[in-house]
Write an enzyme that holds these catalytic residues in place. Structure first.
Site, short mmCIF file in Angstrom:
data_model
loop_
_atom_site.label_atom_id
_atom_site.label_comp_id
_atom_site.label_asym_id
_atom_site.label_seq_id
_atom_site.Cartn_x
_atom_site.Cartn_y
_atom_site.Cartn_z
CG ASN A 68 -14.38 -11.11 -1.23
OD1 ASN A 68 -13.77 -10.06 -1.08
ND2 ASN A 68 -15.10 -11.65 -0.28
CG HIS A 104 -2.16 -0.80 1.06
ND1 HIS A 104 -3.36 -0.48 1.63
CD2 HIS A 104 -2.36 -1.94 0.35
CE1 HIS A 104 -4.26 -1.38 1.30
NE2 HIS A 104 -3.68 -2.28 0.53
NE ARG A 157 -10.41 3.34 4.37
CZ ARG A 157 -11.06 3.25 3.21
NH1 ARG A 157 -10.77 2.28 2.38
NH2 ARG A 157 -12.00 4.11 2.90
CB THR A 158 -5.17 4.17 9.84
OG1 THR A 158 -3.92 4.77 9.53
CG2 THR A 158 -5.05 3.41 11.15
CG HIS A 159 -7.99 -1.00 7.43
ND1 HIS A 159 -6.92 -0.81 6.59
CD2 HIS A 159 -9.08 -1.14 6.63
CE1 HIS A 159 -7.34 -0.86 5.34
NE2 HIS A 159 -8.64 -1.05 5.33
CD GLU A 180 -17.22 -10.25 7.11
OE1 GLU A 180 -16.99 -10.78 6.01
OE2 GLU A 180 -16.68 -9.20 7.50
#
Ligand code: 8IG
Length: 280
Positions: free
Chosen positions: A243, A78, A100-102, A201
């Site tokens: 996905n 990234h 970005r920071t997750h 998930e």
């Protein structure tokens, strides 16, 4: 004057005012880019990296590690550079964040939304939040771009501190969504569900998201959108399905198919972003 690398700021320190750090960050960006204000911000998620070039010419780049409050990119590959991009041949500038920071990185919510607050402090009145995500809807396969119409925040966190009861009706601007659909009338709209991650998930959790009214599952965007609203910016959210979410496809995904769909979509996504940014 070239300032030395900024002393690291610990945004998680309660004594630190995150808006003051965002103001400092905006000042460094103005100095390094040579422009007083930026007009619109873009945050590029997975699969969106190449799209900035279609928005316009990069006039300056700033290494995020030199901007107060930003940390180096956590994900290999990234980009940790922000770019100042001329929008088409207009005199407007886009501030483009290549990473970005997750929330799952554990640096705290303030770090997650620091780019958003910096964009607001830099003058941006609108922000385009993009991401790569899973689809809970079997009809939206890999490579489908989807406008975010609303979100469900399952992180159990908020970027807002204290008794500030910010209204989130129409968080994802109907005006900006309308502009995007003028550019691409085939665009679908869906509800994005932010999970904490970093694990994907279970199939049961994806079913839960569907029953709740969700269409897309991911690990970003909702907290950033809330912070953007708090700062008074108009928000456009665009997801690229990379996905089918766990248990949705009925068969494991072929990684090659996902990559191919991503490549095919890159062109469409790039043109969409470029056209929308020009119209905003
Ligand atoms: I790319 O299937 C991507 N990001 N939570 N679930 C979640 N995040 C994602 C997924 C997914 N795909």
């Amino acid at each position: 004057m070239t300032a030395p690398s900024s002393t690291p700021v610990n945004l998680s320190d309660p004594a630190v005012d995150p808006f003051a750090v965002a103001q400092q960050a905006a000042e460094v960006i103005a100095e390094r880019t040579g422009v007083e204000r930026h007009d619109i911000a873009l945050v590029l998620g997975s699969g969106w990296g190449q799209t900035a070039d279609l928005v316009g010419a990069t006039r300056a780049t700033v290494d995020q590690s030199e901007v107060p409050g930003f940390a180096a990119a956590a994900i290999e590959g990234h980009s940790s550079v922000m770019r100042s991009v001329q929008v088409g041949d207009s005199d407007r500038r886009a501030l483009v964040f290549g990473t970005r920071t997750h929330f799952y990185e554990g640096r705290g919510v303030r770090s997650v939304v620091h780019a958003v607050r910096t964009a607001a402090a830099a003058g941006c009145r609108a922000i385009v939040l993009t991401n790569g995500c899973g689809s809970a809807n079997p009809e939206w396969g890999a490579g489908t771009p989807v406008l975010i119409s609303d979100h469900i925040n399952l992180t159990a966190h908020s970027p807002i501190e204290g008794p500030n009861f910010v209204d989130l009706t129409d968080l994802y601007s109907p005006r900006l969504r309308g502009l995007a659909r003028e550019v691409d009338p085939r665009l679908r709209e869906g509800v994005y569900v932010q999970f904490r991650g970093p694990h994907y998930e279970t199939p049961a959790e994806v079913q839960m998201a569907r029953v709740m009214g969700g269409d897309l599952v991911g690990m970003s965007t909702a907290l950033e959108a809330i912070a953007a609203r708090q700062s008074g910016m108009e928000v456009l959210g665009v997801s690229l399905v990379t996905n089918l979410a766990a248990g949705v496809g009925g068969r494991p995904l072929a990684h090659e198919e996902v990559l191919a769909a991503g490549r095919d979509a890159a062109e469409r996504c790039g043109r969409l972003l470029a056209a929308v940014v020009t119209k905003i």
